[in-house]
Design an enzyme around this catalytic site. Structure first.
Site, mmCIF file in Angstrom:
data_model
loop_
_atom_site.group_PDB
_atom_site.id
_atom_site.type_symbol
_atom_site.label_atom_id
_atom_site.label_comp_id
_atom_site.label_asym_id
_atom_site.label_seq_id
_atom_site.Cartn_x
_atom_site.Cartn_y
_atom_site.Cartn_z
ATOM 1 N N GLY A 216 0.778 -1.232 0.000
ATOM 2 C CA GLY A 216 0.000 0.000 0.000
ATOM 3 C C GLY A 216 0.806 1.276 0.000
ATOM 4 C CG ASP A 217 3.980 3.941 1.738
ATOM 5 O OD1 ASP A 217 3.725 4.846 0.921
ATOM 6 O OD2 ASP A 217 4.630 4.128 2.784
ATOM 7 C CG LEU A 218 4.037 -0.098 -4.346
ATOM 8 C CD1 LEU A 218 3.376 -0.653 -5.602
ATOM 9 C CD2 LEU A 218 5.308 -0.867 -4.028
ATOM 10 C CD GLN A 252 1.774 7.025 -1.479
ATOM 11 O OE1 GLN A 252 1.529 8.066 -2.097
ATOM 12 N NE2 GLN A 252 2.623 6.992 -0.468
#
Length: 330
Positions: A216-218, A252
């Protein structure tokens, strides 16, 4: 004498110390000693992070998880994700040991993990030093990695515990997103007046969507690349993984790492073999509003002038017919 962990009693006191290498180095050396790993000559903080992280000159990464700033949830997420990723020939850190700083002491036990480092440079650094052709090629490789993550088998793994977490998070974001965006000021008040009617119910957003492993945080600091070989060399930070909708992982990546460069987005989608429907841009705008982070802070456009949601969807998520970084006939 070891620094006193009991001085960390709140979000504020944790925030003040989380990236303080002087505070954490003695404890990291204790962790390495307890695991029977070699003591490094030096340790450094690689950059600002949510959790205390120190990197050794011997090629080890030590990450600690506090009681504050969602630390328990981050620990559970990363533990389950690293277990899932192990053995799949992906460019992710190898777990070399786990433990707790205070396994039998009072209060929070301070769990930690020791991992290998990844090679290459963070995308945010490497992408600014190469030409667009190379960026497009690397974006395609990142898309391939995203596809492989989404194809991981989930049956029988601990990550499945986070299936309900994803839906609950989206519901919370749907309720808060308009107020949050008004406070951030990237979007016009007139456009934000339309968002409540634009956003479907979360159950409708997820209806018929397969649940996959989602990083969820690329953002541009979590994806590492080898620009000379045009390869993805590393992926780190699994604090915010979910079992959820694959589209969430693109937000992201595109808006932060790619800075809304739609040519790079097109290359990543091609690498991921992503079917782009006629409603793709609107769907992705929905997921943009539902994302858990401030995802517009790296977008290099003046969005305050836009008062139409379709115009915003196209500006952010419209796919060009042919990326400029690909040659005709190639």
């Amino acid at each position: 004498m070891l620094p006193d962990l009991d001085v960390i009693t709140s979000d504020e006191s944790y925030a003040a110390l989380r990236n303080d290498g002087t505070f954490w180095e003695p404890w990291v050396r204790v962790a390495l000693r307890d695991l029977g790993l070699p003591q490094p000559g030096s340790l450094r903080v690689p950059g600002e992070s949510t959790n205390p992280v120190l990197v050794s000159d011997t090629g080890l990464v030590v990450k600690l998880y506090g009681e504050h700033w969602c630390g328990p949830d981050s620990h559970e997420s990363e533990r389950a994700a690293l277990d899932l990723l192990d053995g799949h020939d992906l460019p992710v850190p190898r777990v070399l040991g786990r433990g707790e700083l205070r396994p039998s002491g009072p209060g929070w036990p301070w769990p930690y993990v020791v991992m290998s480092t990844v090679s290459g440079r963070p995308w945010r650094d490497a992408s600014s030093t190469v030409d667009q052709w190379t960026r497009v090629a690397l974006a395609g490789r990142i898309g391939e990695l995203v596809r492989r993550l989404h194809e991981l088998p989930l049956a029988g793994t601990d990550v499945l515990r986070r299936a309900d977490t994803f839906t609950e998070m989206l519901r919370e974001r749907r309720a808060a997103t308009v107020d949050d965006h008004r406070r951030r000021g990237y979007l016009s008040p007139r456009l934000l007046d339309q968002v409540e009617g634009f956003l479907p119910d979360v159950d409708a957003v997820l209806a018929g969507r397969p649940r996959v492993f989602v990083h969820g945080d690329l953002h541009g600091g979590n994806v590492f690349v080898d620009s000379e070989r045009r390869e993805v060399s590393g992926l780190i930070d699994f604090n915010d993984t979910y079992v959820g909708d694959a589209r969430y992982s693109l937000v992201q990546l595109h808006l932060n790492a790619f800075r809304a460069d739609r040519e790079l987005l097109a290359a990543a989608l091609a690498g991921a073999r992503w079917p782009v429907s006629p409603t793709f841009a609107r769907e992705m705008l929905v997921l943009t509003f539902l994302h858990d982070f401030d995802v517009l802070d790296q977008v290099p456009h003046d969005l305050t002038r836009i008062e139409d949601l379709d115009e915003l969807a196209d500006l952010l998520w419209g796919i060009p017919e042919r990326p400029r970084g690909t040659k005709s006939g190639s």
